[in-house]
Design a protein around this motif. Sequence first.
Motif, PDB file in Angstrom:
ATOM      1  N   ILE A   9     -15.674  -3.086  17.321  1.00  0.00           N
ATOM      2  CA  ILE A   9     -15.493  -2.158  16.211  1.00  0.00           C
ATOM      3  C   ILE A   9     -16.238  -0.872  16.741  1.00  0.00           C
ATOM      4  CG2 ILE A   9     -16.052  -1.626  13.795  1.00  0.00           C
ATOM      5  CD1 ILE A   9     -15.993  -4.520  13.224  1.00  0.00           C
ATOM      6  N   LYS A  10     -15.433   0.288  16.380  1.00  0.00           N
ATOM      7  CA  LYS A  10     -16.072   1.661  16.445  1.00  0.00           C
ATOM      8  C   LYS A  10     -16.930   2.025  15.246  1.00  0.00           C
ATOM      9  CE  LYS A  10     -12.069   3.273  18.946  1.00  0.00           C
ATOM     10  NZ  LYS A  10     -10.947   4.139  19.093  1.00  0.00           N
ATOM     11  N   MET A  11     -18.126   1.374  15.473  1.00  0.00           N
ATOM     12  CA  MET A  11     -19.257   1.562  14.291  1.00  0.00           C
ATOM     13  C   MET A  11     -19.527   2.850  13.865  1.00  0.00           C
ATOM     14  SD  MET A  11     -19.789  -1.596  13.404  1.00  0.00           S
ATOM     15  CE  MET A  11     -21.351  -1.551  12.556  1.00  0.00           C
ATOM     16  N   SER A  12     -19.149   3.872  14.634  1.00  0.00           N
ATOM     17  CA  SER A  12     -19.509   5.251  14.363  1.00  0.00           C
ATOM     18  C   SER A  12     -18.391   5.994  13.448  1.00  0.00           C
ATOM     19  CB  SER A  12     -19.780   6.106  15.768  1.00  0.00           C
ATOM     20  OG  SER A  12     -18.523   6.029  16.535  1.00  0.00           O
ATOM     21  N   ASN A  35     -25.828  -2.270  20.435  1.00  0.00           N
ATOM     22  CA  ASN A  35     -24.615  -1.952  20.812  1.00  0.00           C
ATOM     23  C   ASN A  35     -23.967  -0.778  20.467  1.00  0.00           C
ATOM     24  OD1 ASN A  35     -23.885  -4.612  22.082  1.00  0.00           O
ATOM     25  ND2 ASN A  35     -24.866  -5.251  20.110  1.00  0.00           N
ATOM     26  N   SER A  36     -24.180  -0.108  19.097  1.00  0.00           N
ATOM     27  CA  SER A  36     -23.589   0.950  18.832  1.00  0.00           C
ATOM     28  C   SER A  36     -24.778   1.944  18.371  1.00  0.00           C
ATOM     29  CB  SER A  36     -22.771   0.795  17.755  1.00  0.00           C
ATOM     30  OG  SER A  36     -21.665   0.038  18.032  1.00  0.00           O
ATOM     31  N   PRO A  37     -25.366   2.936  19.251  1.00  0.00           N
ATOM     32  CA  PRO A  37     -26.312   3.638  18.772  1.00  0.00           C
ATOM     33  C   PRO A  37     -25.890   4.764  17.867  1.00  0.00           C
ATOM     34  CG  PRO A  37     -26.225   3.523  21.287  1.00  0.00           C
ATOM     35  CD  PRO A  37     -25.235   2.824  20.569  1.00  0.00           C
ATOM     36  N   ASN A  38     -24.721   5.018  17.871  1.00  0.00           N
ATOM     37  CA  ASN A  38     -24.256   6.091  16.900  1.00  0.00           C
ATOM     38  C   ASN A  38     -23.621   5.713  15.376  1.00  0.00           C
ATOM     39  OD1 ASN A  38     -24.836   8.505  18.416  1.00  0.00           O
ATOM     40  ND2 ASN A  38     -23.373   7.854  19.846  1.00  0.00           N
ATOM     41  N   ALA A  39     -23.902   4.167  15.131  1.00  0.00           N
ATOM     42  CA  ALA A  39     -23.445   3.638  14.071  1.00  0.00           C
ATOM     43  C   ALA A  39     -23.886   4.287  12.904  1.00  0.00           C
ATOM     44  CB  ALA A  39     -24.037   2.249  14.025  1.00  0.00           C
ATOM     45  N   PHE A  59     -32.871   7.118  14.944  1.00  0.00           N
ATOM     46  CA  PHE A  59     -31.410   7.092  14.897  1.00  0.00           C
ATOM     47  C   PHE A  59     -31.002   7.904  13.497  1.00  0.00           C
ATOM     48  CE2 PHE A  59     -32.483   3.493  17.552  1.00  0.00           C
ATOM     49  CZ  PHE A  59     -31.509   3.472  18.195  1.00  0.00           C
ATOM     50  N   PRO A  60     -30.331   9.243  13.859  1.00  0.00           N
ATOM     51  CA  PRO A  60     -30.202  10.141  12.698  1.00  0.00           C
ATOM     52  C   PRO A  60     -29.141   9.593  11.954  1.00  0.00           C
ATOM     53  CG  PRO A  60     -29.741  11.231  14.666  1.00  0.00           C
ATOM     54  CD  PRO A  60     -30.402   9.979  15.098  1.00  0.00           C
ATOM     55  N   SER A  61     -28.199   8.756  12.137  1.00  0.00           N
ATOM     56  CA  SER A  61     -26.916   8.202  11.729  1.00  0.00           C
ATOM     57  C   SER A  61     -27.615   6.863  10.711  1.00  0.00           C
ATOM     58  CB  SER A  61     -25.896   7.743  12.479  1.00  0.00           C
ATOM     59  OG  SER A  61     -26.215   6.644  13.447  1.00  0.00           O
ATOM     60  N   VAL A  62     -28.781   6.642  10.651  1.00  0.00           N
ATOM     61  CA  VAL A  62     -29.298   5.649   9.614  1.00  0.00           C
ATOM     62  C   VAL A  62     -29.987   6.198   8.742  1.00  0.00           C
ATOM     63  CG1 VAL A  62     -31.020   3.516   9.623  1.00  0.00           C
ATOM     64  CG2 VAL A  62     -29.511   4.086  11.751  1.00  0.00           C
ATOM     65  N   HIS A  78     -17.796   0.091   4.503  1.00  0.00           N
ATOM     66  CA  HIS A  78     -16.633  -0.876   4.785  1.00  0.00           C
ATOM     67  C   HIS A  78     -17.138  -2.357   5.373  1.00  0.00           C
ATOM     68  CE1 HIS A  78     -15.301   3.339   6.283  1.00  0.00           C
ATOM     69  NE2 HIS A  78     -14.217   2.863   5.653  1.00  0.00           N
ATOM     70  N   ILE A  79     -18.376  -2.191   5.641  1.00  0.00           N
ATOM     71  CA  ILE A  79     -18.841  -3.726   5.932  1.00  0.00           C
ATOM     72  C   ILE A  79     -20.365  -3.692   5.419  1.00  0.00           C
ATOM     73  CG2 ILE A  79     -20.225  -4.978   7.901  1.00  0.00           C
ATOM     74  CD1 ILE A  79     -17.907  -3.891   9.948  1.00  0.00           C
ATOM     75  N   VAL A  80     -20.695  -4.821   4.947  1.00  0.00           N
ATOM     76  CA  VAL A  80     -22.022  -5.125   4.285  1.00  0.00           C
ATOM     77  C   VAL A  80     -22.607  -6.266   5.025  1.00  0.00           C
ATOM     78  CG1 VAL A  80     -23.210  -5.517   2.043  1.00  0.00           C
ATOM     79  CG2 VAL A  80     -21.079  -4.427   2.267  1.00  0.00           C
ATOM     80  N   LEU A  81     -24.039  -6.180   5.151  1.00  0.00           N
ATOM     81  CA  LEU A  81     -24.872  -7.349   5.606  1.00  0.00           C
ATOM     82  C   LEU A  81     -25.784  -7.483   4.715  1.00  0.00           C
ATOM     83  CD1 LEU A  81     -23.968  -5.466   8.350  1.00  0.00           C
ATOM     84  CD2 LEU A  81     -24.829  -7.306   9.293  1.00  0.00           C
ATOM     85  N   CYS A  82     -25.959  -8.628   4.142  1.00  0.00           N
ATOM     86  CA  CYS A  82     -27.014  -9.075   3.237  1.00  0.00           C
ATOM     87  C   CYS A  82     -28.150  -9.637   3.824  1.00  0.00           C
ATOM     88  CB  CYS A  82     -26.370 -10.036   2.181  1.00  0.00           C
ATOM     89  SG  CYS A  82     -25.197  -9.471   1.256  1.00  0.00           S
ATOM     90  N   ALA A  83     -29.253  -9.280   3.604  1.00  0.00           N
ATOM     91  CA  ALA A  83     -30.437  -9.676   4.544  1.00  0.00           C
ATOM     92  C   ALA A  83     -31.633  -9.645   3.660  1.00  0.00           C
ATOM     93  CB  ALA A  83     -30.878  -8.650   5.716  1.00  0.00           C
TER      94      ALA A  83
END
Length: 192
Positions: A9-12, A35-39, A59-62, A78-83
């Motif tokens: 996936i193109k996470m950016s 894996n995707s520094p610009n995510a 990481f400015p995109s975080v 689009h995507i959710v990770l529960c942690a």
Amino acid sequence: MNEMFPIFIKMSEISTLIVGGGNVGHEKLAAILKNSPNAVVTVVSTTFGEELLDLAKDFPSVTLVERPFEMSDLDNHHIVLCATDSYELHVDIQKECNKRKMLVNVADTPPLCDFYLGSVVSKGDLKIGISTNGKSPTLAKRMREFLEDALPSETQQLLDNLKGIRDSLKGDFADKVKQLNDITQQVFDKKE
């Protein structure tokens, strides 16, 4: 049989939400950014661990949002990770994600997951994903370590050379595929 369909996936170009800022949230964020520094990632949590804060600052995109999770946090992702450490919250988020047709990963709870984060081997532009269908992340990690050692350090040079060859090939698609198959077979024949 592992029926998972592997994709990259193109996470950016999409937006990801992580709910939870502790150790597991850090682990998920670190895997994405490795894996995707610009995510584009938003992390919502009542508190953030030092490791996550240290990672996110580079990481400015975080985006970090320090407050309790609200269902409206799912908007525009689009995507959710529960942690978090709340199974009940994870179940509620998973149900809402399903209603919204969003993909969700719930840490350490395969039945609630639409996808898993596998181990990843990277050598330049070559990326290999490894999945154990959620059964043994430890084995996936060991396979990653094995493949990282086994792949030659010249992998990127090989990829660059093959791209140059591919770009110069003449003929229809089927003929180009045959030529590339012959060339790549020669690379592996030399290894034997």
